[in-house]
Design a protein around this motif. Structure first.
Motif, PDB file in Angstrom:
ATOM      1  N   PRO A  57       0.823  -1.360   0.099  1.00  0.00           N
ATOM      2  CA  PRO A  57       0.056   0.143   0.012  1.00  0.00           C
ATOM      3  C   PRO A  57       0.808   1.328  -0.020  1.00  0.00           C
ATOM      4  CG  PRO A  57      -0.896  -1.711   1.461  1.00  0.00           C
ATOM      5  CD  PRO A  57       0.411  -2.125   1.220  1.00  0.00           C
ATOM      6  N   ALA A  58       1.859   1.333   0.731  1.00  0.00           N
ATOM      7  CA  ALA A  58       2.840   2.436   0.896  1.00  0.00           C
ATOM      8  C   ALA A  58       3.361   2.583  -0.353  1.00  0.00           C
ATOM      9  CB  ALA A  58       3.817   2.222   1.887  1.00  0.00           C
ATOM     10  N   VAL A  61       0.743   4.413  -3.065  1.00  0.00           N
ATOM     11  CA  VAL A  61       0.721   5.932  -2.743  1.00  0.00           C
ATOM     12  C   VAL A  61       1.621   6.630  -3.268  1.00  0.00           C
ATOM     13  CG1 VAL A  61       0.510   7.486  -0.792  1.00  0.00           C
ATOM     14  CG2 VAL A  61      -0.549   5.330  -0.763  1.00  0.00           C
ATOM     15  N   GLU A  64       1.452   6.806  -6.837  1.00  0.00           N
ATOM     16  CA  GLU A  64       0.241   7.554  -7.559  1.00  0.00           C
ATOM     17  C   GLU A  64       0.887   9.158  -7.487  1.00  0.00           C
ATOM     18  OE1 GLU A  64      -2.858   6.510  -5.092  1.00  0.00           O
ATOM     19  OE2 GLU A  64      -3.535   4.694  -6.419  1.00  0.00           O
ATOM     20  N   GLN A  65       1.464   9.475  -6.455  1.00  0.00           N
ATOM     21  CA  GLN A  65       2.019  10.670  -6.381  1.00  0.00           C
ATOM     22  C   GLN A  65       3.093  11.090  -7.400  1.00  0.00           C
ATOM     23  OE1 GLN A  65       3.593  11.092  -2.303  1.00  0.00           O
ATOM     24  NE2 GLN A  65       1.357  11.131  -1.167  1.00  0.00           N
ATOM     25  N   ALA A  99       9.022   4.915  -3.595  1.00  0.00           N
ATOM     26  CA  ALA A  99       8.017   3.856  -3.870  1.00  0.00           C
ATOM     27  C   ALA A  99       8.811   2.442  -3.776  1.00  0.00           C
ATOM     28  CB  ALA A  99       7.279   3.896  -5.031  1.00  0.00           C
TER      29      ALA A  99
END
Length: 346
Positions: A57-58, A61, A64-65, A99
């Motif tokens: 999940p991290a 995120v 996506e950023q 990421a």
């Protein structure tokens, strides 16, 4: 998993080295800014394949950023804001790096959990093998619960939920270790109990033989309590309660000794000694009818009995009840063997 780990490492190396290499080119011409944007695009594509292959999940995120920031960089490039475009694409690349770092940590955690699961499984298998050697329903129940927890831990691992998987794996490993220690302790306790049981059984048997010539009701009552103590000790041992079983044996031994003392030990020993002495004389007379090897065999047994009777008489005179009882038991055993030998030769 190993392949993705090395790919992740390679991408991070490019992310670290890429900006410094491009910075050496100098200037902010549209072609050079476009080259950096293109490089970020390629890194984004490769990072997306790696991140999507794991449940991270991290990492999702951060990625996506990174995509959003890269879109802003492209917009700035179209508007000829080359300085902003370069700054944003480098920022996007930094987010890709974060990421990938998160993803690499996830992969390392997966390897750690896998090793713990395998170690917990090995120890639980060992505990199961040891349980097959004893009868302990409580430990078996604990083992079955641990086996179910290990199955759940593997389910969590397969779902890439590493935190609950590692927690359960550690619980299973500790439970397996406790079972192994308990089985080892029980085996040692069982051996000690068996040795002590034989000793107390001999003491109670000796008291029973001695009291055959005693009319004391109190002595008989004490002897019955000693025999019940033996039964209780066996029940406790069967339930795995060895400390309590050892205490019951000690109590039975004390009751047996009290029974012999209560029956005026010296008098009972003298009566028993006299009975065995007379029996020895009778067997010697019967042995006179034999010849050859048969007679020699009975003679040896009768000689052993005589030696023990001498020792018993000396112990009785010294009021040493334990030594006297042991010698009388040995004499009685030799006389029984001699009697059995005589019966076979008839």
């Amino acid at each position: 998993m190993k392949k993705s780990f090395w790919l992740t490492t390679l991408l991070m190396t490019l992310l670290v080295c890429g900006p410094s290499l491009l910075a050496q080119i100098g200037g902010l011409s549209p072609d050079r800014v476009q080259a950096e944007i293109d490089l970020t695009d390629r890194l984004l594509d490769q990072a997306q394949e790696l991140i999507n292959a794991t449940d991270n999940p991290a990492g999702v995120v951060f990625l996506e950023q990174a995509v959003t920031t890269q879109d802003l960089a492209k917009t700035a490039f179209v508007e000829a804001r080359y300085f902003d475009a370069r700054r944003l694409t480098l920022l996007s690349r930094d987010l890709v790096r974060r990421a990938l770092k998160s993803n690499r940590t996830t992969e390392q955690n997966a390897d750690l959990v896998l090793r713990k699961l395998e170690r917990a499984g090995d120890k639980l298998d060992r505990a199961g093998e040891l349980l097959g050697e004893i009868d302990n329903p409580t430990l078996v129940s604990i083992y079955e619960t641990a086996r179910e927890n290990l199955r759940r831990a593997w389910d969590f691992y397969n779902a890439q939920q590493f935190a609950p998987a590692i927690k359960l794996a550690e619980q299973v490993e500790k439970t397996a270790e406790r079972i192994i220690i308990s089985v080892d302790n029980q085996s040692a306790s069982d051996a000690n109990y068996r040795r002590r049981l034989e000793s107390v059984q001999e003491a109670v048997a000796g008291a029973r033989e001695m009291l055959a010539d005693c009319r004391s009701a109190e002595s008989q009552n004490l002897l019955e309590q000693a025999e019940k103590g033996l039964e209780l000790a066996q029940q406790l041992a069967d339930a795995g309660r060895y400390p309590a079983a050892m205490q019951a044996l000690q109590r039975a031994r004390e009751l047996a000794l009290r029974a012999t003392r209560e029956c005026r030990g010296d008098e009972a020993l003298v009566n028993r000694y006299n009975r065995l002495f007379d029996q020895s004389g009778q067997l010697k007379e019967q042995n006179l009818t034999l010849a050859g090897e048969n007679r020699e065999a009975v003679d040896r047994l009768l000689a052993q009995a005589d030696e023990q009777l001498v020792l018993a008489k000396a112990a009785i005179d010294a009021s040493e009840i334990v030594r006297a009882t042991a010698a009388l038991q040995a004499a009685q055993l030799a006389l029984r063997q001699a009697e059995a030998y005589l019966l076979k030769t008839k």
